[in-house]
Design a protein around this motif. Sequence first.
Motif, PDB file in Angstrom:
ATOM      1  N   THR A  13       0.812  -1.249   0.163  1.00 37.80           N
ATOM      2  CA  THR A  13      -0.166   0.038  -0.004  1.00 37.80           C
ATOM      3  C   THR A  13       0.902   1.313  -0.026  1.00 37.80           C
ATOM      4  OG1 THR A  13      -0.220   0.147   2.270  1.00 37.80           O
ATOM      5  CG2 THR A  13      -1.834  -1.131   1.215  1.00 37.80           C
ATOM      6  N   TYR A  15       4.043   4.098  -1.269  1.00 37.29           N
ATOM      7  CA  TYR A  15       4.233   4.978  -2.094  1.00 37.29           C
ATOM      8  C   TYR A  15       4.649   4.409  -3.267  1.00 37.29           C
ATOM      9  CZ  TYR A  15       5.963   9.080  -4.786  1.00 37.29           C
ATOM     10  OH  TYR A  15       6.319  10.065  -5.693  1.00 37.29           O
ATOM     11  N   LEU A  16       5.756   3.650  -3.080  1.00 38.76           N
ATOM     12  CA  LEU A  16       6.280   2.746  -4.204  1.00 38.76           C
ATOM     13  C   LEU A  16       5.735   1.317  -4.437  1.00 38.76           C
ATOM     14  CD1 LEU A  16       8.687   2.465  -6.428  1.00 38.76           C
ATOM     15  CD2 LEU A  16       9.914   1.438  -4.882  1.00 38.76           C
ATOM     16  N   ARG A  36      -1.627  -6.865   6.076  1.00 42.75           N
ATOM     17  CA  ARG A  36      -1.109  -6.958   7.724  1.00 42.75           C
ATOM     18  C   ARG A  36      -2.456  -6.678   8.478  1.00 42.75           C
ATOM     19  NH1 ARG A  36       2.114  -3.217   9.767  1.00 42.75           N
ATOM     20  NH2 ARG A  36       1.724  -1.679   8.151  1.00 42.75           N
ATOM     21  N   LYS A  45      -6.143   2.076   3.139  1.00 38.82           N
ATOM     22  CA  LYS A  45      -5.349   1.000   2.883  1.00 38.82           C
ATOM     23  C   LYS A  45      -6.026  -0.154   2.516  1.00 38.82           C
ATOM     24  CE  LYS A  45      -0.956   1.809   5.101  1.00 38.82           C
ATOM     25  NZ  LYS A  45       0.108   1.010   5.843  1.00 38.82           N
ATOM     26  N   GLY A  86      11.049   3.587   4.204  1.00 40.96           N
ATOM     27  CA  GLY A  86      12.321   3.809   4.796  1.00 40.96           C
ATOM     28  C   GLY A  86      12.776   5.390   4.351  1.00 40.96           C
ATOM     29  N   ARG A  90       8.609  10.052   6.951  1.00 42.39           N
ATOM     30  CA  ARG A  90       7.043   9.384   6.713  1.00 42.39           C
ATOM     31  C   ARG A  90       7.165   8.231   7.853  1.00 42.39           C
ATOM     32  NH1 ARG A  90       4.267   9.141   2.178  1.00 42.39           N
ATOM     33  NH2 ARG A  90       4.187   7.072   1.716  1.00 42.39           N
ATOM     34  N   SER A 116      13.702  -3.764   0.662  1.00 37.48           N
ATOM     35  CA  SER A 116      13.270  -2.614   0.243  1.00 37.48           C
ATOM     36  C   SER A 116      14.588  -1.356   0.225  1.00 37.48           C
ATOM     37  CB  SER A 116      12.695  -2.034   1.738  1.00 37.48           C
ATOM     38  OG  SER A 116      11.961  -0.655   1.255  1.00 37.48           O
ATOM     39  N   PHE A 118      15.952   0.774  -3.287  1.00 39.00           N
ATOM     40  CA  PHE A 118      15.508   1.649  -4.305  1.00 39.00           C
ATOM     41  C   PHE A 118      15.810   3.071  -4.058  1.00 39.00           C
ATOM     42  CE2 PHE A 118      12.113  -1.485  -3.373  1.00 39.00           C
ATOM     43  CZ  PHE A 118      12.126  -2.453  -4.344  1.00 39.00           C
ATOM     44  N   LYS A 139      20.159  -0.670   5.436  1.00 39.10           N
ATOM     45  CA  LYS A 139      19.819  -1.457   4.489  1.00 39.10           C
ATOM     46  C   LYS A 139      21.021  -2.551   4.387  1.00 39.10           C
ATOM     47  CE  LYS A 139      16.826   1.576   2.143  1.00 39.10           C
ATOM     48  NZ  LYS A 139      16.412   2.445   0.745  1.00 39.10           N
ATOM     49  N   ASN A 159      18.304   5.423  -7.627  1.00 41.69           N
ATOM     50  CA  ASN A 159      18.607   7.203  -7.515  1.00 41.69           C
ATOM     51  C   ASN A 159      17.330   7.920  -7.007  1.00 41.69           C
ATOM     52  OD1 ASN A 159      21.262   6.412  -8.342  1.00 41.69           O
ATOM     53  ND2 ASN A 159      20.036   5.730 -10.171  1.00 41.69           N
ATOM     54  N   PHE A 161      13.799   9.504  -6.587  1.00 41.28           N
ATOM     55  CA  PHE A 161      12.435   9.496  -7.078  1.00 41.28           C
ATOM     56  C   PHE A 161      11.970  10.953  -7.677  1.00 41.28           C
ATOM     57  CE2 PHE A 161      10.263   6.111  -3.884  1.00 41.28           C
ATOM     58  CZ  PHE A 161      11.313   5.015  -4.481  1.00 41.28           C
TER      59      PHE A 161
END
Length: 313
Positions: A13, A15-16, A36, A45, A86, A90, A116, A118, A139, A159, A161
């Motif tokens: 759910t 952003y990415l 979940r 959601k 991440g 947020r 995760s 990105f 990470k 790189n 967004f």
Amino acid sequence: MDLRSKVLIIGGTGYLGKRLVKASLEQGHETYVLRRPEIGVDIEKIQMLLGFKKQGAKLVIGSFNDHRSLVEAVKQVDVVICAVSGVHIRSHQILIQLKLVDAIKEAGNIKRFLPSEFGTDPARMADAMEPGRVTFDDKMVVRKAIQEAGIPFTYVSANCFAGYMVGGLCQPGHILPSRESVILFGDGNKKSIFVNEDDIATYTIKTIDDPRTLNKTVYIRPPANILSQREIVELWEKLIGKELEKSSLSKQEFLNIMKDQGYAEQVGLTHYYHVFYDGCLTNFEIGDDAEEACALYPDIEYTKVEDYFKQYL
Ligand code: NDP
């Protein structure tokens, strides 16, 4: 026989995450999305998840607080893509993935795991500043666990967004482009790389069944979108037919402003610092041990920054 992998998307759910679900369905994968129980009565959601179901995805119940449920969820698929949050302003849940690594290890059936990531390649950020280095450090902790467990992986380094960076002309705290003025990082000439989030999802799904990307980092570097902040501003100026008033912030001025901010903001500003003063996204060549997405998949028509800007007119 359909040889396309079955995919489980976790953080679907987000952003990415929502874009990954869409891209996975579009590329014809049997697509599962974790639901979940903790999301409770978050109606937005729930409705999004029901929307995914309508488009053909299967919802799987599972919780990071319930190891068995994660193992069972993972057992239903071939590939797991995690897009948990991440971004400190947020939410930052990168280390929660250690539980997922345990579940994938126990299930033993996963052909590929994409954690995760990105963003900036964390393996290149060993010298990053505090406090923003936490993103890269966490990470890397997840990478270490994946590799120690012997789980096949692909790391996607996407790189910048575009929504965050192009929209705000690369200025922290801005996501819509001004028609009046802009503050440049120094001379504004360090090159960065900007990628439309929908394109990130498309390339990511492309990698999952590709033997060339197994146990590798895949960088997304759309050639036309390797641009400096100044070039980004110029593209916008061309589109609106007007020159913006420009001022500049030296490294030291930027650092002075940063130290007066809250923790979450400082984390984000550290990332801006490394991208726009150090040029950390472009100051290296991609070696033989990694791949570049646009070269791997030349048929994908990615969004150029100048076209991305048109939505703001
Ligand atoms: P979001 O903040 O949108 O969150 C994604 C999802 O994480 C949520 O929708 C939720 O999914 C799940 N989640 C949140 N909290 C928890 C929790 N406590 N336990 C379990 N799951 C949780 O994430 P983004 O899309 O912004 O970020 C995804 C990745 O992209 C991150 O690795 C981030 O660092 C990176 N990124 C890179 C950027 C760049 O410019 N390169 C910019 C932004 C992000 P659900 O409720 O569906 O389970």
